[in-house]
Design an enzyme around this catalytic site. Sequence first.
Site, PDB file in Angstrom:
ATOM      1  CB  CYS A   1      43.530  30.795  35.270  1.00 10.90           C
ATOM      2  SG  CYS A   1      42.470  29.877  34.131  1.00 10.90           S
TER       3      CYS A   1
ATOM      4  CE1 TYR B   1      39.800  31.669  32.743  1.00  7.61           C
ATOM      5  CE2 TYR B   1      40.555  33.496  31.392  1.00  7.61           C
ATOM      6  CZ  TYR B   1      40.747  32.630  32.451  1.00  7.61           C
ATOM      7  OH  TYR B   1      41.881  32.734  33.219  1.00  7.61           O
TER       8      TYR B   1
ATOM      9  CG  ASP C   1      44.826  29.508  41.889  1.00  8.40           C
ATOM     10  OD1 ASP C   1      45.525  29.879  40.923  1.00  8.40           O
ATOM     11  OD2 ASP C   1      43.583  29.593  41.899  1.00  8.40           O
TER      12      ASP C   1
ATOM     13  CD1 TRP D   1      41.182  36.853  32.898  1.00  6.59           C
ATOM     14  CD2 TRP D   1      42.695  37.958  34.112  1.00  6.59           C
ATOM     15  NE1 TRP D   1      41.907  35.927  33.614  1.00  6.59           N
ATOM     16  CE2 TRP D   1      42.848  36.570  34.366  1.00  6.59           C
ATOM     17  CE3 TRP D   1      43.553  38.850  34.747  1.00  6.59           C
ATOM     18  CZ2 TRP D   1      43.798  36.067  35.236  1.00  6.59           C
ATOM     19  CZ3 TRP D   1      44.500  38.344  35.622  1.00  6.59           C
ATOM     20  CH2 TRP D   1      44.620  36.973  35.858  1.00  6.59           C
TER      21      TRP D   1
ATOM     22  CG  HIS E   1      40.396  29.258  38.335  1.00  5.72           C
ATOM     23  ND1 HIS E   1      41.293  30.100  37.710  1.00  5.72           N
ATOM     24  CD2 HIS E   1      40.845  29.114  39.610  1.00  5.72           C
ATOM     25  CE1 HIS E   1      42.225  30.460  38.575  1.00  5.72           C
ATOM     26  NE2 HIS E   1      41.983  29.865  39.729  1.00  5.72           N
TER      27      HIS E   1
END
Length: 730
Positions: free
Chosen positions: A315, A561, A397, A280, A374
């Site tokens: 993600c 984000y 997840d 990220w 997300h």
Amino acid sequence: MTETPRPAFGGRRAIPLNNSNAEENNPPTVELQGLVPRGVNLKDYLHVTTVHLFKESWDTNKVDHHTDKYNNNKLIVRRGQSFYIEIEFNRPYDPRKDLFRVEYVIGRYPQENKGTYIPVPVVPELRSGKWGAKVISREDRSVRLSIQSSPECIVGKFRMYVAVWTPYGILRTSRNPETDTYILFNPWCEEDAVYLEDDREKEEYVLNDIGVIFYGDFNNIRSRSWSYGQFEDGILDACLHMMDKAQMDLSGRGNPIKVSRVGSAMVNSKDDEGVLVGSWDNVYAYGVPPSAWTGSIDILLEYQSSQNPVRYGQCWVFAGVFNTFLRCLGIPARVVTNYLSAHDNDANLQMDIFLEEDGNVNSRLTKDSVWNYHCWNEAWMTRPDLPVGFGGWQAVDSTPQENSDGMYRCGPASVQAIKHGHVCFQFDAPFVFAEVNSDLVYITAKKDGTHVVEAVDTTHIGKLIVTKQIGGDGMNDITENYKFQEGQKEERLALETALMYGVKKALNTEDIMKSKSDVDMDFEVENAVLGKDFKVTITFQNNSPKAYTISAYLSGNITFYTGVSKEEFKKETFDVALDPLSFKKEEVLVRAGEYMGQLLEQASLHFFVTARVNETRDILAKQKSTVLNIPKIIIKVRGAQMVGSDMVVTVEFTNPLKETLQNVWMRLEGPGVTKPMRKMFREIRPNSTVQWEEVCRPWVSGRRKLMASMTSDSLRHVYGELDLQIQRQR
């Protein structure tokens, strides 16, 4: 059946772990029970010459089991459902004196009590839920069998043998890779833990190999198609390889709870050398930027061939690959997007935004973050480990956020349990509950060390939860699956239930809650195009008969984000005089030159406006994000859109910026139409257009899609797609 292993510990008999589908040992072709008398030739007894599995895509096995789309020349069936095989012997089979059975073996140390060695007896009638083989026809030397598998069978790639009994022992067929059989989860079987009743849902959540993933911002929702490609050549083996890499015991691979939990850990590489490296930080020099991927196929095949994690994912990439894994194995699954998703580091359902006394954000004290969006997955299964009513959709997840039982994974957590606040049930329900139910709390940190709660926003987090609609590319709002509407009695009860389980914490009693101000403030960000100027409009409303003066501050930040700020690009202070019972608007111009130099891959900007009412010392605070509109790739085709016919695909992009784009990579993908491919352009000058042509020959008919992406040193997340209707071959 098993080879004798060396004991792991002295004085203790131990069978090594059977945790690899790929590893194998071959059972003996002859198992004698003693000496064979002189003059007896075992070849005179019944023995197998050939085995036919009816494994072509048009054969009844694959059509009836909904596995005809797999680009795989092996037999693929779903558990709990009968399939056919034909065995040819050296002479006609006589059931009065001949005895044989079919055997299925998986792994290196097969054991019948572990379900890794399955002897399938020939029986007069098949019984639901039990392994068995029934002779349905005999013709000359061949016998056709209907084989029934157990709905709790291990999912994986089995080796098949035929064993014939003689008075002197067993004669078994030798290892033949052509008879290998894949057994998958079966959503069409009522006795399977993943049974899904609705046919349209099965078509969407198991058989659809093209999906839509939603991203962007709550006020500017965007979507892009994703190639799951679960039926493509090599993908099924790649998914089985993931479980091997996780060293998951074969005996647990029939349980969708365990399989989905292992999968959620293995899709990320954080602690187990899994599929994808998360990044990220906007630096992708050693791999592919997350926004460049158009599907899961390249990622999974590269992971299997290189035996190393693939760089890079975020993600929606993790969710896309995880969805491929689940659907490929037969578990109904979908990708879910939560807008304004809380990443609450202490899982207390409270996102604390600390302010200085002048209204600016205190970045040292503010640790929690709110992601613009997300993505995670939902998998459909029963939950016999939970009370009745908590089966169905389970949140899973694979994005590495928090540690769960020693590994970066999340779920499966019952969506129904999350909605009702029953967060005591495994797995990881408190974390998912926090993502959709946190309160946003603005707190002023005074210089004397005290904290004053300025405002509490109970509706900001989990604003909208969506997934792709069934049978179309539109958006299906599933927010009410996760939470009751704000203000309902049920919503308060769910929060009280979570509080009872110690998840939701009340506001710190030491904090002082201020009364509501006479002045309201809000702001709007103009719909902005990348490389253009735009306006932010702030509105002040005075609800009292008194006049007030306002000192306001606007901060514009380039953000990931995930809500984490990279750089402040805009600072503006201004004063406003408010007459009694009046409102006033202030406009702030944001120039392209202020934000273009620092822009991140998703072109996300975050604005924070704070204002102080000078007469009352009240603090007003609001924050909003916006995503700039990025130019799209254009895809065109010419020629017949037909299976087996060549058509020319043109990918086109025009650089809208005032700078030259360097090191441009374009990708093209379309399941059933073309294998994933890519092309590099060294540069694209301002306002110039590049074209890339490829000849494709579709092999799957029906509704298909082409997807293309572009990435460069200074511009990313450029995307385009084209719907196709491929005709059958005439």
